[in-house]
Write a protein that holds these residues in place. Sequence first.
Motif, PDB file in Angstrom:
ATOM      1  N   GLY A  70      -4.438  -3.680   5.126  1.00  5.64           N
ATOM      2  CA  GLY A  70      -3.937  -4.286   3.830  1.00  5.64           C
ATOM      3  C   GLY A  70      -2.976  -4.634   4.304  1.00  5.64           C
ATOM      4  O   GLY A  70      -2.225  -3.606   4.784  1.00  5.64           O
TER       5      GLY A  70
ATOM      6  N   GLN B   5      -7.222   2.358   3.463  1.00  2.79           N
ATOM      7  CA  GLN B   5      -7.490   0.897   4.084  1.00  2.79           C
ATOM      8  C   GLN B   5      -7.205   0.663   5.718  1.00  2.79           C
ATOM      9  O   GLN B   5      -7.518  -0.026   6.143  1.00  2.79           O
TER      10      GLN B   5
ATOM     11  N   GLY C 258       0.967  -1.001   0.178  1.00  8.66           N
ATOM     12  CA  GLY C 258      -0.151  -0.207  -0.162  1.00  8.66           C
ATOM     13  C   GLY C 258       0.526   1.552   0.124  1.00  8.66           C
ATOM     14  O   GLY C 258      -0.073   2.604   0.124  1.00  8.66           O
TER      15      GLY C 258
ATOM     16  N   ARG D 159       1.695   7.159   0.242  1.00  9.19           N
ATOM     17  CA  ARG D 159       0.959   5.967   0.271  1.00  9.19           C
ATOM     18  C   ARG D 159      -0.254   6.017  -0.941  1.00  9.19           C
ATOM     19  O   ARG D 159      -0.229   7.006  -1.400  1.00  9.19           O
TER      20      ARG D 159
ATOM     21  N   ASP E 107      -4.705   3.581  -3.289  1.00 10.57           N
ATOM     22  CA  ASP E 107      -5.738   2.222  -2.757  1.00 10.57           C
ATOM     23  C   ASP E 107      -5.393   2.397  -1.290  1.00 10.57           C
ATOM     24  O   ASP E 107      -6.353   1.943  -0.854  1.00 10.57           O
ATOM     25  N   GLU E 108      -4.342   2.822  -0.577  1.00 11.05           N
ATOM     26  CA  GLU E 108      -4.162   2.385   0.993  1.00 11.05           C
ATOM     27  C   GLU E 108      -5.372   3.259   1.680  1.00 11.05           C
ATOM     28  O   GLU E 108      -5.150   3.051   3.002  1.00 11.05           O
TER      29      GLU E 108
END
Length: 179
Positions: A147, A143, A10, A136, A139-140
């Motif tokens: 993750g 999360q 991530g 990051r 997508d992170e």
Amino acid sequence: MTRDGGELSGFHIGYLPAEVGEQVSDFATEWEDVRFATRVWERQVEDGYRVDLRVHVLRGDRLTDLGAVRDFLADYHERDTATWELAGFAHPDGPALAGDTEAFWLVEPGVAVEVLADPQAADPTTLRAIAENVTRTPDEAGQGRGGAGGSRGGSRRPRERGQRWALLGRPHGPVIAKT
């Protein structure tokens, strides 16, 4: 010449200096209820291999603030917090501390990142530049602690006290068999 270090759990590793070796390995480990996603860059030398750079993405409930991260890493690396020379710096993701060969920061409660460098591959200024460019991925964001993806292999086994991975003769992390 600089290059990109790719994505790890991530996070994007956006800058690697030319002095960092080309051989890359990823590991997934856990110690004291903290999960590690680790990427290692190394180079072959006359006596074997030298680790130039390591990036750890750490995830665990005990990583509540920067002090907790420092205490965890001091225990993990078997350092004395009273003599561990660290200075604060501003990382884009949050509060950070750095020494001559390591930098770490709290991204959010439960998530931290650590960068460790061999001084032959990165001086303290270069180390901070590497650290500041570990950010990051889109997508992170959001999360958080859940993750753990991004590792391309390695083994998952707990670190036992006394196991070592030497970086310039100093203890820095576990011995983990590559699989």
